[in-house]
Design a protein around this motif. Structure first.
Motif, mmCIF file in Angstrom:
data_model
loop_
_atom_site.group_PDB
_atom_site.id
_atom_site.type_symbol
_atom_site.label_atom_id
_atom_site.label_comp_id
_atom_site.label_asym_id
_atom_site.label_seq_id
_atom_site.Cartn_x
_atom_site.Cartn_y
_atom_site.Cartn_z
ATOM 1 N N ALA A 1 46.888 -60.412 24.172
ATOM 2 C CA ALA A 1 47.643 -60.520 25.404
ATOM 3 C C ALA A 1 49.089 -60.818 25.053
ATOM 4 N N VAL A 2 49.979 -60.178 25.771
ATOM 5 C CA VAL A 2 51.408 -60.424 25.586
ATOM 6 C C VAL A 2 51.870 -61.308 26.732
ATOM 7 N N ILE A 3 52.450 -62.433 26.394
ATOM 8 C CA ILE A 3 52.910 -63.378 27.402
ATOM 9 C C ILE A 3 54.417 -63.217 27.529
ATOM 10 N N CYS A 4 54.836 -62.686 28.679
ATOM 11 C CA CYS A 4 56.259 -62.482 28.920
ATOM 12 C C CYS A 4 56.501 -62.472 30.426
ATOM 13 N N ILE A 60 53.760 -73.499 20.526
ATOM 14 C CA ILE A 60 55.023 -73.721 21.232
ATOM 15 C C ILE A 60 55.533 -72.364 21.688
ATOM 16 N N LEU A 61 55.750 -72.235 22.988
ATOM 17 C CA LEU A 61 56.202 -70.967 23.554
ATOM 18 C C LEU A 61 57.692 -70.783 23.329
ATOM 19 N N VAL A 70 61.796 -63.020 23.805
ATOM 20 C CA VAL A 70 60.807 -62.866 22.736
ATOM 21 C C VAL A 70 59.433 -63.156 23.334
ATOM 22 N N PRO A 71 58.588 -62.138 23.465
ATOM 23 C CA PRO A 71 57.263 -62.399 24.040
ATOM 24 C C PRO A 71 56.384 -63.173 23.061
ATOM 25 N N PHE A 84 37.974 -67.853 17.674
ATOM 26 C CA PHE A 84 39.324 -68.161 17.213
ATOM 27 C C PHE A 84 40.343 -67.802 18.286
ATOM 28 N N PHE A 85 41.376 -68.645 18.437
ATOM 29 C CA PHE A 85 42.523 -68.369 19.305
ATOM 30 C C PHE A 85 43.738 -68.352 18.394
ATOM 31 N N CYS A 86 44.455 -67.238 18.377
ATOM 32 C CA CYS A 86 45.571 -67.059 17.441
ATOM 33 C C CYS A 86 46.819 -66.579 18.166
ATOM 34 N N SER A 87 47.957 -66.765 17.509
ATOM 35 C CA SER A 87 49.200 -66.161 17.987
ATOM 36 C C SER A 87 49.738 -65.262 16.884
ATOM 37 N N LEU A 88 50.487 -64.259 17.317
ATOM 38 C CA LEU A 88 51.131 -63.333 16.396
ATOM 39 C C LEU A 88 52.619 -63.523 16.587
#
Length: 144
Positions: A1-4, A60-61, A70-71, A84-88
């Motif tokens: 998912a892209v958070i923007c 941290i967003l 920056v999304p 697992f919960f990850c960020s890219l």
């Protein structure tokens, strides 16, 4: 998912010591949604749960007011009985960071009735929601 965009602005109201964090509640919701989608063709979707959840690192967003914006890209996945919960991080050569892990298993049968009254009997005091948030604010947690 892209958070923007609007979603990013909504999520940025969860601040701790001035930093906008992706909330643990949102992490759990995403893991459970992924679990339900994975098991949607079976009865497991109704009887599977997460346990031994470990928040390994806060997410941290990015400041949504940055130009260009920056999304934040997040993803959940399963491997065996682990979730697992990850960020890219698109600003760091696509580095993936694991923020939370959990174990997945079949849920035990639930006891019927009586849980809320028994829980209330164990509570020695009650406070209003306003008082609860005031206490959070005194220790540096804010929900702006």
């Amino acid at each position: 998912a892209v958070i923007c965009g609007k979603l990013h602005r909504i999520l940025c109201d969860h601040c701790i010591v001035g930093k906008a964090l992706f909330s643990v509640g949102a992490i759990l919701e995403m893991l459970l949604a992924t679990l339900r989608r994975r098991d949607s063709d079976t009865t497991l979707a109704l009887t599977t749960c997460l346990h031994d959840v470990v928040i390994e690192r806060a997410l941290i967003l990015h400041d949504y007011r940055m130009s260009p914006p920056v999304p934040t890209v997040v993803r959940t996945y399963f491997s065996g009985s682990s979730a697992f919960f990850c960020s890219l991080d698109e600003t760091d050569s696509g580095k993936t960071t694991v923020h939370a892990t959990a174990k997945v298993h079949a849920a035990p049968s639930r006891p019927t009735g009586g849980l809320l009254p028994e829980t209330l009997l164990r509570c020695s005091t009650s406070i209003s929601g306003e008082e609860l948030y005031a206490q959070f604010s005194r220790i540096g947690l804010s929900y702006d």
